[in-house]
Design a protein around this motif. Structure first.
Motif, PDB file in Angstrom:
ATOM      1  N   GLY A   3      -3.284  -0.562   7.024  1.00 13.70           N
ATOM      2  CA  GLY A   3      -3.255   0.742   6.932  1.00 13.70           C
ATOM      3  C   GLY A   3      -4.306   1.168   5.479  1.00 13.70           C
ATOM      4  N   MET A   4      -5.295   0.216   5.202  1.00 16.92           N
ATOM      5  CA  MET A   4      -6.137   0.127   4.060  1.00 16.92           C
ATOM      6  C   MET A   4      -7.128   1.328   4.368  1.00 16.92           C
ATOM      7  SD  MET A   4      -7.255  -3.251   2.305  1.00 16.92           S
ATOM      8  CE  MET A   4      -5.777  -4.381   1.757  1.00 16.92           C
ATOM      9  N   SER A   5      -7.390   2.212   3.498  1.00 16.20           N
ATOM     10  CA  SER A   5      -8.480   3.149   3.719  1.00 16.20           C
ATOM     11  C   SER A   5      -9.824   2.629   3.777  1.00 16.20           C
ATOM     12  CB  SER A   5      -8.458   4.124   2.698  1.00 16.20           C
ATOM     13  OG  SER A   5      -8.915   3.514   1.557  1.00 16.20           O
ATOM     14  N   ARG A   6     -10.646   3.354   4.433  1.00 17.72           N
ATOM     15  CA  ARG A   6     -12.114   2.821   4.715  1.00 17.72           C
ATOM     16  C   ARG A   6     -12.753   2.760   3.108  1.00 17.72           C
ATOM     17  NH1 ARG A   6     -15.057  -0.036   7.134  1.00 17.72           N
ATOM     18  NH2 ARG A   6     -13.798   0.502   8.872  1.00 17.72           N
ATOM     19  N   GLU A   7     -12.603   3.329   2.197  1.00 13.43           N
ATOM     20  CA  GLU A   7     -12.872   3.459   0.900  1.00 13.43           C
ATOM     21  C   GLU A   7     -12.514   2.134   0.214  1.00 13.43           C
ATOM     22  OE1 GLU A   7     -11.438   5.812  -1.964  1.00 13.43           O
ATOM     23  OE2 GLU A   7     -12.969   4.812  -3.507  1.00 13.43           O
ATOM     24  N   PHE A   8     -11.291   2.049   0.484  1.00 11.11           N
ATOM     25  CA  PHE A   8     -10.506   0.558  -0.341  1.00 11.11           C
ATOM     26  C   PHE A   8     -11.262  -0.689   0.364  1.00 11.11           C
ATOM     27  CE2 PHE A   8      -7.422  -2.084  -1.662  1.00 11.11           C
ATOM     28  CZ  PHE A   8      -6.612  -1.600  -2.761  1.00 11.11           C
ATOM     29  N   ILE A   9     -11.366  -0.687   1.646  1.00 13.95           N
ATOM     30  CA  ILE A   9     -11.885  -1.840   2.353  1.00 13.95           C
ATOM     31  C   ILE A   9     -13.374  -1.980   1.773  1.00 13.95           C
ATOM     32  CG2 ILE A   9     -12.778  -2.897   4.336  1.00 13.95           C
ATOM     33  CD1 ILE A   9     -10.225  -1.577   5.700  1.00 13.95           C
ATOM     34  N   GLU A  10     -14.179  -0.960   1.732  1.00 18.85           N
ATOM     35  CA  GLU A  10     -15.295  -1.071   1.086  1.00 18.85           C
ATOM     36  C   GLU A  10     -15.428  -1.452  -0.320  1.00 18.85           C
ATOM     37  OE1 GLU A  10     -17.266   2.645   1.997  1.00 18.85           O
ATOM     38  OE2 GLU A  10     -17.263   2.273   4.258  1.00 18.85           O
ATOM     39  N   ARG A  11     -14.549  -1.082  -1.068  1.00 16.56           N
ATOM     40  CA  ARG A  11     -14.578  -1.560  -2.444  1.00 16.56           C
ATOM     41  C   ARG A  11     -14.227  -3.022  -2.515  1.00 16.56           C
ATOM     42  NH1 ARG A  11     -14.257   3.129  -6.051  1.00 16.56           N
ATOM     43  NH2 ARG A  11     -14.912   1.490  -7.655  1.00 16.56           N
ATOM     44  N   LEU A  12     -13.231  -3.437  -1.888  1.00 16.75           N
ATOM     45  CA  LEU A  12     -12.953  -4.705  -1.621  1.00 16.75           C
ATOM     46  C   LEU A  12     -14.048  -5.648  -1.127  1.00 16.75           C
ATOM     47  CD1 LEU A  12      -9.549  -5.421   0.131  1.00 16.75           C
ATOM     48  CD2 LEU A  12     -10.067  -5.904  -2.354  1.00 16.75           C
ATOM     49  N   ARG A  52      -8.211 -10.053 -10.131  1.00 15.24           N
ATOM     50  CA  ARG A  52      -9.009  -9.160  -9.830  1.00 15.24           C
ATOM     51  C   ARG A  52      -9.363  -9.208  -8.470  1.00 15.24           C
ATOM     52  NH1 ARG A  52     -10.532 -13.756 -12.030  1.00 15.24           N
ATOM     53  NH2 ARG A  52     -12.255 -14.663 -11.170  1.00 15.24           N
ATOM     54  N   PRO A  53     -10.211  -8.070  -8.248  1.00 14.54           N
ATOM     55  CA  PRO A  53     -10.310  -7.605  -6.761  1.00 14.54           C
ATOM     56  C   PRO A  53     -10.700  -8.852  -5.803  1.00 14.54           C
ATOM     57  CG  PRO A  53     -10.842  -5.735  -7.930  1.00 14.54           C
ATOM     58  CD  PRO A  53     -10.624  -6.649  -8.915  1.00 14.54           C
ATOM     59  N   GLU A  54     -11.654  -9.659  -6.471  1.00 15.78           N
ATOM     60  CA  GLU A  54     -12.239 -10.558  -5.739  1.00 15.78           C
ATOM     61  C   GLU A  54     -11.320 -11.672  -5.326  1.00 15.78           C
ATOM     62  OE1 GLU A  54     -15.710 -12.621  -7.727  1.00 15.78           O
ATOM     63  OE2 GLU A  54     -14.121 -13.827  -8.541  1.00 15.78           O
ATOM     64  N   LEU A  70       0.931  -1.103  -0.082  1.00 15.13           N
ATOM     65  CA  LEU A  70      -0.007   0.118   0.146  1.00 15.13           C
ATOM     66  C   LEU A  70       0.801   1.212  -0.059  1.00 15.13           C
ATOM     67  CD1 LEU A  70      -2.680  -0.756   2.535  1.00 15.13           C
ATOM     68  CD2 LEU A  70      -3.190   0.073   0.161  1.00 15.13           C
ATOM     69  N   LYS A  71       1.965   1.167   0.804  1.00 17.20           N
ATOM     70  CA  LYS A  71       2.762   2.535   0.884  1.00 17.20           C
ATOM     71  C   LYS A  71       3.434   2.760  -0.397  1.00 17.20           C
ATOM     72  CE  LYS A  71       7.468   3.535   2.330  1.00 17.20           C
ATOM     73  NZ  LYS A  71       8.471   3.191   3.080  1.00 17.20           N
ATOM     74  N   TRP A  72       3.755   1.463  -1.262  1.00 20.60           N
ATOM     75  CA  TRP A  72       4.202   2.051  -2.435  1.00 20.60           C
ATOM     76  C   TRP A  72       3.399   2.303  -3.506  1.00 20.60           C
ATOM     77  CZ3 TRP A  72       9.049   4.020  -3.131  1.00 20.60           C
ATOM     78  CH2 TRP A  72       9.959   3.729  -2.398  1.00 20.60           C
ATOM     79  N   LEU A  73       2.198   1.933  -3.471  1.00 19.49           N
ATOM     80  CA  LEU A  73       1.349   1.967  -4.228  1.00 19.49           C
ATOM     81  C   LEU A  73       0.890   3.690  -4.279  1.00 19.49           C
ATOM     82  CD1 LEU A  73      -1.375   0.765  -6.504  1.00 19.49           C
ATOM     83  CD2 LEU A  73      -2.591   1.477  -4.304  1.00 19.49           C
ATOM     84  N   ARG A  74       0.972   4.124  -2.971  1.00 16.99           N
ATOM     85  CA  ARG A  74       0.608   5.414  -2.773  1.00 16.99           C
ATOM     86  C   ARG A  74       1.461   6.342  -3.443  1.00 16.99           C
ATOM     87  NH1 ARG A  74      -1.458   3.872   3.042  1.00 16.99           N
ATOM     88  NH2 ARG A  74      -3.637   3.448   2.519  1.00 16.99           N
ATOM     89  N   ILE A  75       2.959   5.936  -3.319  1.00 19.89           N
ATOM     90  CA  ILE A  75       3.959   6.739  -3.646  1.00 19.89           C
ATOM     91  C   ILE A  75       4.125   6.682  -5.218  1.00 19.89           C
ATOM     92  CG2 ILE A  75       6.620   6.895  -3.986  1.00 19.89           C
ATOM     93  CD1 ILE A  75       6.300   5.819  -0.942  1.00 19.89           C
ATOM     94  N   LEU A  76       3.882   5.511  -6.018  1.00 22.30           N
ATOM     95  CA  LEU A  76       4.171   5.539  -7.261  1.00 22.30           C
ATOM     96  C   LEU A  76       3.147   5.679  -8.206  1.00 22.30           C
ATOM     97  CD1 LEU A  76       6.360   2.130  -7.243  1.00 22.30           C
ATOM     98  CD2 LEU A  76       7.203   4.381  -7.426  1.00 22.30           C
ATOM     99  N   LYS A  77       1.908   5.670  -7.809  1.00 22.47           N
ATOM    100  CA  LYS A  77       0.591   5.881  -8.545  1.00 22.47           C
ATOM    101  C   LYS A  77       0.470   7.532  -9.142  1.00 22.47           C
ATOM    102  CE  LYS A  77      -2.816   6.969  -5.062  1.00 22.47           C
ATOM    103  NZ  LYS A  77      -2.803   8.295  -5.316  1.00 22.47           N
ATOM    104  N   PRO A  78      -0.241   7.863  -9.948  1.00 23.42           N
ATOM    105  CA  PRO A  78      -0.347   9.193 -10.352  1.00 23.42           C
ATOM    106  C   PRO A  78      -1.171   9.789  -9.152  1.00 23.42           C
ATOM    107  CG  PRO A  78      -0.821   8.024 -12.257  1.00 23.42           C
ATOM    108  CD  PRO A  78      -0.685   6.948 -11.002  1.00 23.42           C
ATOM    109  N   ALA A  79      -0.551  11.109  -8.726  1.00 26.82           N
ATOM    110  CA  ALA A  79      -1.385  11.812  -7.489  1.00 26.82           C
ATOM    111  C   ALA A  79      -2.845  12.065  -7.916  1.00 26.82           C
ATOM    112  CB  ALA A  79      -0.784  13.176  -7.467  1.00 26.82           C
ATOM    113  N   ALA A  80      -3.182  12.268  -8.999  1.00 23.77           N
ATOM    114  CA  ALA A  80      -4.578  12.479  -9.072  1.00 23.77           C
ATOM    115  C   ALA A  80      -5.565  11.082  -9.292  1.00 23.77           C
ATOM    116  CB  ALA A  80      -5.132  12.923 -10.453  1.00 23.77           C
TER     117      ALA A  80
END
Ligand SMILES: [Fe+2]
Ligand SMILES: [Fe+2]
Length: 272
Positions: A247-256, A229-231, A203-213
């Motif tokens: 450290g997963m965000s609430r949104e990420f957990i809900e989408r999962l 795939r997510p499932e 997660l840490k590196w996904l946040r660093i390496l993904k485009p900011a937007a």
């Protein structure tokens, strides 16, 4: 020792001992070298990847009172750990331009995977099956061949295979405990705790390496290669606590928990 030499030792040794030997020297990353995408890891003769469906499938947990079934389970899990280790070494060789901090952090995760392989192999042996006595599959290794970037790796391994393992380790801890095998249960508990850190690293590196937007979720989904795939990052029972701990965000957990239909509609087996 250079990271590249360490990765080569993991990938090109035909000795299991060498592959899972913990690094005692200080590692440097001064000469990452050219990108190399290895098609197959070198393995000892008794751990060569078997043809599709030749490897035993996971015994049903209701049969775990039989030590042989538990040994087979540990044998399969040892091969999962070894493949994870080999894929991480593959990433070090394939993506020499990745940030040094990422590459150094990956080596720390690899040390855990080496330990996990050894724990499962030793436990299988204690239960009567030597690691290498049974055919092994190459499912995780093959999936990594699709990775074109570090982001693809992060989506595929830490956020999908290791994410799913947050649930599986707890499930297997329970199965082994129910069969009265507290040692096997303790191994799963120990691996579960490490896996939280491995998912956090992803997660840490996904946040660093993904485009900011781009959102974390969109970056994750964009970098998954079918059939991942997510499932696939969820076990039989969804555990929220280890994901929060990672450290997963609430949104990420809900989408999962509720992937959109086009992100996870297949009923194909998980291929564990
Ligand atoms: Fe592991
Ligand atoms: Fe892991």
């Amino acid at each position: 020792m250079e990271l590249r030499a360490f990765a080569e030792r993991v990938l090109l040794s035909d000795s299991l001992e060498l592959k899972i030997q913990r690094m005692s020297e200080t590692l440097t990353d001064e000469n990452p070298g050219p990108s190399v995408r290895l098609a197959e890891p070198v393995r000892p003769a008794n751990l060569q990847f078997a043809p599709r469906r030749a490897a035993p499938s996971m015994p049903h947990p209701s049969n775990f009172s039989d030590p042989r079934k538990r040994a087979i389970a540990h044998h399969i899990l040892a091969n999962h750990e070894l493949q994870a280790l080999e894929v991480m070494a593959w990433v070090l060789l394939a993506f020499p331009d990745a940030p040094t901090e990422f590459r150094m952090g990956l080596v720390e995760v690899m040390a855990d995977e080496q330990r996990h392989t050894r724990m499962h192999a030793d436990q299988a042996a204690d239960l009567g099956v030597q690691f290498g006595d049974l055919p092994v599959n190459c499912y995780i290794w093959k999936k990594a061949q699709d990775f074109q970037s570090v982001l693809d790796y992060l989506a595929g391994i830490p956020l999908t295979f290791e994410g799913r393992n947050l649930d599986h380790t707890l499930e297997f801890e329970e199965y082994f405990a129910a069969a009265g095998d507290s040692r096997s249960a303790a191994i799963m508990k120990a691996i579960h705790k490490d896996e939280i850190h491995h998912v956090a690293f992803g997660l840490k590196w996904l946040r660093i390496l993904k485009p900011a937007a781009q959102s974390e979720w969109d970056a994750y989904v964009e970098h998954l290669h079918w059939p991942l795939r997510p499932e696939k990052s969820v076990g039989d029972i969804f555990h929220e606590a280890p994901r929060i701990a990672a450290g997963m965000s609430r949104e990420f957990i809900e989408r999962l928990q509720a992937p959109e239909p086009n992100e996870g509609s297949s009923t194909e087996p998980a291929g564990r």
